[in-house]
Design a protein around this motif. Structure first.
Motif, PDB file in Angstrom:
ATOM      1  N   ASP A  34      30.220  31.427  73.479  1.00 19.87           N
ATOM      2  CA  ASP A  34      30.312  30.056  73.977  1.00 19.87           C
ATOM      3  C   ASP A  34      29.039  29.253  73.724  1.00 19.87           C
ATOM      4  OD1 ASP A  34      32.897  30.325  74.784  1.00 19.87           O
ATOM      5  OD2 ASP A  34      32.473  30.400  76.925  1.00 19.87           O
ATOM      6  N   ILE A  35      28.137  29.779  72.921  1.00 26.67           N
ATOM      7  CA  ILE A  35      26.896  29.078  72.585  1.00 26.67           C
ATOM      8  C   ILE A  35      26.876  28.836  71.075  1.00 26.67           C
ATOM      9  CG2 ILE A  35      24.376  29.194  72.536  1.00 26.67           C
ATOM     10  CD1 ILE A  35      24.566  31.091  74.974  1.00 26.67           C
ATOM     11  N   VAL A  36      26.707  27.579  70.690  1.00 23.82           N
ATOM     12  CA  VAL A  36      26.622  27.201  69.277  1.00 23.82           C
ATOM     13  C   VAL A  36      25.212  26.688  69.011  1.00 23.82           C
ATOM     14  CG1 VAL A  36      27.520  25.679  67.463  1.00 23.82           C
ATOM     15  CG2 VAL A  36      29.069  26.585  69.230  1.00 23.82           C
ATOM     16  N   LEU A  37      24.541  27.291  68.066  1.00 21.50           N
ATOM     17  CA  LEU A  37      23.208  26.824  67.663  1.00 21.50           C
ATOM     18  C   LEU A  37      23.407  25.703  66.643  1.00 21.50           C
ATOM     19  CD1 LEU A  37      21.354  30.250  67.309  1.00 21.50           C
ATOM     20  CD2 LEU A  37      21.549  28.770  69.333  1.00 21.50           C
ATOM     21  N   ALA A  38      23.748  24.534  67.147  1.00 24.35           N
ATOM     22  CA  ALA A  38      24.150  23.409  66.299  1.00 24.35           C
ATOM     23  C   ALA A  38      23.000  22.828  65.487  1.00 24.35           C
ATOM     24  CB  ALA A  38      24.795  22.326  67.148  1.00 24.35           C
ATOM     25  N   PHE A  39      21.783  23.211  65.811  1.00 23.82           N
ATOM     26  CA  PHE A  39      20.650  22.748  65.002  1.00 23.82           C
ATOM     27  C   PHE A  39      20.581  23.494  63.671  1.00 23.82           C
ATOM     28  CE2 PHE A  39      19.067  25.705  68.260  1.00 23.82           C
ATOM     29  CZ  PHE A  39      18.531  26.715  67.473  1.00 23.82           C
ATOM     30  N   ILE A  53      28.352  19.682  75.553  1.00 21.24           N
ATOM     31  CA  ILE A  53      29.487  20.584  75.715  1.00 21.24           C
ATOM     32  C   ILE A  53      30.651  19.982  74.938  1.00 21.24           C
ATOM     33  CG2 ILE A  53      31.083  21.684  77.325  1.00 21.24           C
ATOM     34  CD1 ILE A  53      28.878  21.329  79.488  1.00 21.24           C
ATOM     35  N   LYS A  54      31.232  20.810  74.078  1.00 19.22           N
ATOM     36  CA  LYS A  54      32.341  20.357  73.228  1.00 19.22           C
ATOM     37  C   LYS A  54      33.291  21.526  73.059  1.00 19.22           C
ATOM     38  CE  LYS A  54      33.041  19.009  68.435  1.00 19.22           C
ATOM     39  NZ  LYS A  54      32.381  18.746  67.152  1.00 19.22           N
ATOM     40  N   ASN A  55      34.570  21.275  73.244  1.00 24.37           N
ATOM     41  CA  ASN A  55      35.599  22.314  73.087  1.00 24.37           C
ATOM     42  C   ASN A  55      35.275  23.564  73.906  1.00 24.37           C
ATOM     43  OD1 ASN A  55      36.926  20.618  71.227  1.00 24.37           O
ATOM     44  ND2 ASN A  55      35.697  21.433  69.542  1.00 24.37           N
ATOM     45  N   GLU A  56      34.778  23.346  75.119  1.00 22.11           N
ATOM     46  CA  GLU A  56      34.451  24.407  76.067  1.00 22.11           C
ATOM     47  C   GLU A  56      33.335  25.330  75.594  1.00 22.11           C
ATOM     48  OE1 GLU A  56      37.708  26.467  77.827  1.00 22.11           O
ATOM     49  OE2 GLU A  56      38.844  24.636  78.184  1.00 22.11           O
ATOM     50  N   LYS A  57      32.509  24.839  74.671  1.00 21.46           N
ATOM     51  CA  LYS A  57      31.347  25.590  74.209  1.00 21.46           C
ATOM     52  C   LYS A  57      30.099  24.727  74.392  1.00 21.46           C
ATOM     53  CE  LYS A  57      33.801  28.496  71.000  1.00 21.46           C
ATOM     54  NZ  LYS A  57      33.836  29.129  69.709  1.00 21.46           N
ATOM     55  N   ILE A  58      28.968  25.386  74.494  1.00 20.14           N
ATOM     56  CA  ILE A  58      27.695  24.705  74.645  1.00 20.14           C
ATOM     57  C   ILE A  58      27.051  24.600  73.271  1.00 20.14           C
ATOM     58  CG2 ILE A  58      25.399  24.817  75.664  1.00 20.14           C
ATOM     59  CD1 ILE A  58      26.679  26.341  78.019  1.00 20.14           C
ATOM     60  N   TYR A  59      26.873  23.375  72.806  1.00 19.16           N
ATOM     61  CA  TYR A  59      26.242  23.101  71.518  1.00 19.16           C
ATOM     62  C   TYR A  59      24.777  22.735  71.760  1.00 19.16           C
ATOM     63  CZ  TYR A  59      30.633  22.952  68.910  1.00 19.16           C
ATOM     64  OH  TYR A  59      31.824  23.287  68.299  1.00 19.16           O
ATOM     65  N   ILE A  60      23.874  23.541  71.261  1.00 23.24           N
ATOM     66  CA  ILE A  60      22.456  23.241  71.363  1.00 23.24           C
ATOM     67  C   ILE A  60      22.094  22.463  70.100  1.00 23.24           C
ATOM     68  CG2 ILE A  60      20.126  24.173  71.599  1.00 23.24           C
ATOM     69  CD1 ILE A  60      21.458  26.680  72.872  1.00 23.24           C
ATOM     70  N   GLU A  61      21.978  21.160  70.244  1.00 21.58           N
ATOM     71  CA  GLU A  61      21.735  20.270  69.108  1.00 21.58           C
ATOM     72  C   GLU A  61      20.262  20.258  68.705  1.00 21.58           C
ATOM     73  OE1 GLU A  61      24.078  18.888  67.420  1.00 21.58           O
ATOM     74  OE2 GLU A  61      25.778  19.111  68.780  1.00 21.58           O
ATOM     75  N   GLU A  62      19.390  20.371  69.691  1.00 24.74           N
ATOM     76  CA  GLU A  62      17.956  20.402  69.422  1.00 24.74           C
ATOM     77  C   GLU A  62      17.299  21.242  70.500  1.00 24.74           C
ATOM     78  OE1 GLU A  62      14.625  17.428  67.705  1.00 24.74           O
ATOM     79  OE2 GLU A  62      16.470  16.590  68.487  1.00 24.74           O
ATOM     80  N   ASP A  63      16.329  22.041  70.096  1.00 21.71           N
ATOM     81  CA  ASP A  63      15.646  22.925  71.046  1.00 21.71           C
ATOM     82  C   ASP A  63      14.232  23.204  70.547  1.00 21.71           C
ATOM     83  OD1 ASP A  63      14.754  24.827  72.826  1.00 21.71           O
ATOM     84  OD2 ASP A  63      16.323  26.282  72.385  1.00 21.71           O
ATOM     85  N   TRP A  64      13.253  22.603  71.214  1.00 25.27           N
ATOM     86  CA  TRP A  64      11.855  22.807  70.860  1.00 25.27           C
ATOM     87  C   TRP A  64      11.139  23.637  71.919  1.00 25.27           C
ATOM     88  CZ3 TRP A  64      10.208  21.934  66.124  1.00 25.27           C
ATOM     89  CH2 TRP A  64      10.963  21.092  65.324  1.00 25.27           C
TER      90      TRP A  64
END
Length: 113
Positions: free
Chosen positions: A94-99, A65-76
């Protein structure tokens, strides 16, 4: 419950469900593990162990969680953690697909950052 606590709780519930589901199906020498760090807002579901031939280690899911958003860094996961979060009431904004790299994120219906 404030937004940050709601997100923390939701993430932990989702990852715990995955952990419970897949722990019983993992090979004998491979452990499915969870790591929750509320102070730094980092959440992991990962595995470690050995087969007869090699070391097994890897993240199945890494969320922060960063800046009140959910960062999905990895998702398998097969279905995708973002879909699980949407079902629990988290908005796409509020969802960031950071991958994905930032340019690719612009092509999704989720937040860029």
């Amino acid at each position: 419950m404030d937004k940050l606590e709601h997100y923390r709780s939701t993430i932990k519930k989702i990852l715990t469900q995955y952990h419970q589901l897949f722990s019983s199906a993992s090979p004998e020498n491979v452990e499915m593990l969870l790591a929750f760090d509320d102070e730094r807002n980092q959440y992991l579901w990962f595995q470690v162990g050995w087969t007869s031939e090699e070391r097994i280690k890897g993240n199945s899911v890494h969320i922060r969680i960063k800046n009140e958003k959910i960062y999905i860094e990895e998702d398998w996961t097969e279905e995708g953690i973002a879909n699980e979060l949407l079902r629990k009431g988290v908005t796409k904004e509020d969802i960031v697909l950071a991958f994905h790299d930032p340019e690719t994120r612009k092509l999704t219906e989720f937040a860029v950052a």
